[in-house]
Design a protein around this motif. Structure first.
Motif, mmCIF file in Angstrom:
data_model
loop_
_atom_site.group_PDB
_atom_site.id
_atom_site.type_symbol
_atom_site.label_atom_id
_atom_site.label_comp_id
_atom_site.label_asym_id
_atom_site.label_seq_id
_atom_site.Cartn_x
_atom_site.Cartn_y
_atom_site.Cartn_z
ATOM 1 N N LEU A 1 76.142 -23.839 19.432
ATOM 2 C CA LEU A 1 76.454 -25.236 19.724
ATOM 3 C C LEU A 1 77.646 -25.281 20.665
ATOM 4 C CD1 LEU A 1 75.963 -28.291 19.230
ATOM 5 C CD2 LEU A 1 77.726 -28.125 17.440
ATOM 6 N N TRP A 2 77.467 -25.974 21.788
ATOM 7 C CA TRP A 2 78.497 -26.109 22.815
ATOM 8 C C TRP A 2 78.896 -27.568 22.971
ATOM 9 C CZ3 TRP A 2 80.352 -21.881 25.585
ATOM 10 C CH2 TRP A 2 79.656 -20.675 25.405
ATOM 11 N N LEU A 3 80.180 -27.803 23.190
ATOM 12 C CA LEU A 3 80.688 -29.108 23.589
ATOM 13 C C LEU A 3 80.794 -29.087 25.101
ATOM 14 C CD1 LEU A 3 82.022 -31.880 22.935
ATOM 15 C CD2 LEU A 3 84.204 -30.641 22.875
ATOM 16 N N ILE A 4 80.225 -30.093 25.770
ATOM 17 C CA ILE A 4 80.226 -30.170 27.226
ATOM 18 C C ILE A 4 81.163 -31.297 27.633
ATOM 19 C CG2 ILE A 4 78.800 -30.457 29.286
ATOM 20 C CD1 ILE A 4 77.975 -28.051 27.501
ATOM 21 N N GLU A 5 82.152 -30.979 28.448
ATOM 22 C CA GLU A 5 83.089 -31.989 28.936
ATOM 23 C C GLU A 5 83.094 -31.978 30.450
ATOM 24 O OE1 GLU A 5 86.611 -32.387 25.899
ATOM 25 O OE2 GLU A 5 86.245 -30.263 26.327
ATOM 26 N N SER A 6 83.145 -33.168 31.038
ATOM 27 C CA SER A 6 83.150 -33.295 32.499
ATOM 28 C C SER A 6 84.348 -34.124 32.926
ATOM 29 C CB SER A 6 81.879 -33.981 32.992
ATOM 30 O OG SER A 6 80.764 -33.205 32.667
ATOM 31 N N SER A 7 84.966 -33.676 34.005
ATOM 32 C CA SER A 7 86.022 -34.466 34.630
ATOM 33 C C SER A 7 85.901 -34.250 36.132
ATOM 34 C CB SER A 7 87.402 -34.062 34.132
ATOM 35 O OG SER A 7 87.673 -32.723 34.440
ATOM 36 N N ASN A 8 85.902 -35.347 36.876
ATOM 37 C CA ASN A 8 85.626 -35.300 38.312
ATOM 38 C C ASN A 8 84.288 -34.600 38.530
ATOM 39 O OD1 ASN A 8 88.047 -36.639 38.745
ATOM 40 N ND2 ASN A 8 89.189 -34.730 38.898
ATOM 41 N N ARG B 1 80.151 -23.371 17.583
ATOM 42 C CA ARG B 1 79.585 -22.708 16.422
ATOM 43 C C ARG B 1 78.416 -21.830 16.798
ATOM 44 N NH1 ARG B 1 80.409 -26.307 12.666
ATOM 45 N NH2 ARG B 1 82.472 -25.512 12.935
ATOM 46 N N THR B 2 78.232 -20.769 16.069
ATOM 47 C CA THR B 2 77.026 -19.943 16.159
ATOM 48 C C THR B 2 76.473 -19.794 14.742
ATOM 49 O OG1 THR B 2 78.229 -17.869 15.929
ATOM 50 C CG2 THR B 2 77.850 -18.655 18.176
ATOM 51 N N ALA B 3 75.174 -19.680 14.657
ATOM 52 C CA ALA B 3 74.519 -19.520 13.358
ATOM 53 C C ALA B 3 73.138 -18.934 13.608
ATOM 54 C CB ALA B 3 74.416 -20.861 12.638
ATOM 55 N N ALA B 4 72.459 -18.548 12.549
ATOM 56 C CA ALA B 4 71.086 -18.041 12.636
ATOM 57 C C ALA B 4 70.228 -18.785 11.621
ATOM 58 C CB ALA B 4 71.041 -16.544 12.366
ATOM 59 N N THR B 5 68.969 -18.999 11.988
ATOM 60 C CA THR B 5 68.065 -19.720 11.093
ATOM 61 C C THR B 5 67.710 -18.873 9.870
ATOM 62 O OG1 THR B 5 66.163 -18.994 12.406
ATOM 63 C CG2 THR B 5 67.082 -21.160 12.916
ATOM 64 N N ASN B 6 67.494 -19.559 8.776
ATOM 65 C CA ASN B 6 67.181 -18.890 7.512
ATOM 66 C C ASN B 6 65.661 -18.791 7.309
ATOM 67 O OD1 ASN B 6 66.341 -21.469 6.651
ATOM 68 N ND2 ASN B 6 68.272 -21.869 5.576
ATOM 69 N N GLU C 1 75.373 -29.274 23.639
ATOM 70 C CA GLU C 1 74.216 -28.473 24.030
ATOM 71 C C GLU C 1 73.968 -27.445 22.937
ATOM 72 O OE1 GLU C 1 73.250 -27.226 28.258
ATOM 73 O OE2 GLU C 1 74.011 -25.350 27.401
ATOM 74 N N ILE C 2 72.744 -27.430 22.445
ATOM 75 C CA ILE C 2 72.326 -26.379 21.512
ATOM 76 C C ILE C 2 71.544 -25.364 22.334
ATOM 77 C CG2 ILE C 2 71.030 -25.787 19.448
ATOM 78 C CD1 ILE C 2 71.323 -28.683 18.522
ATOM 79 N N VAL C 3 71.931 -24.108 22.228
ATOM 80 C CA VAL C 3 71.222 -23.030 22.923
ATOM 81 C C VAL C 3 70.538 -22.172 21.865
ATOM 82 C CG1 VAL C 3 71.421 -21.028 24.442
ATOM 83 C CG2 VAL C 3 72.869 -23.045 24.829
ATOM 84 N N PHE C 4 69.222 -22.069 21.989
ATOM 85 C CA PHE C 4 68.408 -21.270 21.078
ATOM 86 C C PHE C 4 68.084 -19.951 21.770
ATOM 87 C CE2 PHE C 4 67.650 -25.718 20.204
ATOM 88 C CZ PHE C 4 67.686 -25.797 18.827
ATOM 89 N N CYS C 5 68.345 -18.822 21.128
ATOM 90 C CA CYS C 5 68.120 -17.501 21.714
ATOM 91 C C CYS C 5 66.680 -17.066 21.431
ATOM 92 C CB CYS C 5 69.146 -16.515 21.174
ATOM 93 S SG CYS C 5 70.841 -17.011 21.544
ATOM 94 N N VAL D 1 66.920 -21.275 25.399
ATOM 95 C CA VAL D 1 66.433 -22.648 25.495
ATOM 96 C C VAL D 1 67.615 -23.575 25.248
ATOM 97 C CG1 VAL D 1 64.869 -24.366 24.533
ATOM 98 C CG2 VAL D 1 64.126 -21.972 24.716
ATOM 99 N N PRO D 2 68.150 -24.188 26.313
ATOM 100 C CA PRO D 2 69.270 -25.118 26.136
ATOM 101 C C PRO D 2 68.756 -26.548 25.978
ATOM 102 C CG PRO D 2 68.994 -24.628 28.455
ATOM 103 C CD PRO D 2 67.923 -23.859 27.710
ATOM 104 N N ILE D 3 69.229 -27.218 24.961
ATOM 105 C CA ILE D 3 68.893 -28.624 24.746
ATOM 106 C C ILE D 3 70.213 -29.397 24.802
ATOM 107 C CG2 ILE D 3 67.848 -30.337 23.226
ATOM 108 C CD1 ILE D 3 65.879 -28.146 24.185
ATOM 109 N N ARG D 4 70.403 -30.143 25.897
ATOM 110 C CA ARG D 4 71.624 -30.920 26.079
ATOM 111 C C ARG D 4 71.339 -32.365 25.689
ATOM 112 N NH1 ARG D 4 75.631 -30.315 31.171
ATOM 113 N NH2 ARG D 4 75.450 -28.177 30.404
ATOM 114 N N PHE D 5 72.233 -32.950 24.901
ATOM 115 C CA PHE D 5 72.035 -34.323 24.443
ATOM 116 C C PHE D 5 73.371 -35.033 24.286
ATOM 117 C CE2 PHE D 5 72.554 -31.632 20.803
ATOM 118 C CZ PHE D 5 73.269 -32.380 19.881
#
Length: 125
Positions: free
Chosen positions: A26-33, A42-47, A68-72, A95-99
């Motif tokens: 899980l990534w936080l995306i910040e933009s300026s200019n 965070r990183t985690a693995a599916t159960n 953005e959630i990135v799935f490996c 697979v990046p899913i940005r929302f």
């Protein structure tokens, strides 16, 4: 559980089963200019159920922001337990899913349906 949170689950549509052991970031995306910065939260693995044991983000940390959630997925399909379903290298390695989470008090459930040659997602409940 009340307050905002981000959750996910992953289904392997090539097998019709939960995707066990997919690494998720899980990534936080910040933009300026015109610049963009990414912060790994965070990183985690599916159960065994294709879910994470805890939310990627919960109410104490949740902000109205772009995530953005990135799935490996490539690593998952290249694993020797699943090599038999591959005809070639997986098309989608990451697979990046940005929302945009507009409401820090809302639940954002972002599932992934994945196969070696494609994927889809939606906002779940």
């Amino acid at each position: 559980m009340s307050g905002g949170r981000i959750t996910t689950h992953v289904l392997d549509t090539s097998r019709g089963k939960p995707a066990i052991g997919i690494n998720v970031e899980l990534w936080l995306i910040e933009s300026s200019n015109s610049a963009e910065s990414r912060t790994l939260l965070r990183t985690a693995a599916t159960n065994e159920d294709g879910r994470l044991d805890a939310p990627l983000l919960d109410s104490d940390e949740m902000l109205a922001a772009v995530y953005e959630i990135v799935f490996c997925a490539g690593d998952y399909f290249r694993d020797e337990k699943r090599r038999h379903i591959l005809e070639a290298e997986p098309v989608f390695d990451r697979v990046p899913i940005r929302f945009y989470a507009a409401d820090a008090e809302a639940h954002y459930h972002i599932p992934l349906l994945v196969a070696p040659g494609g994927y889809s997602t939606y906002r779940g409940s």
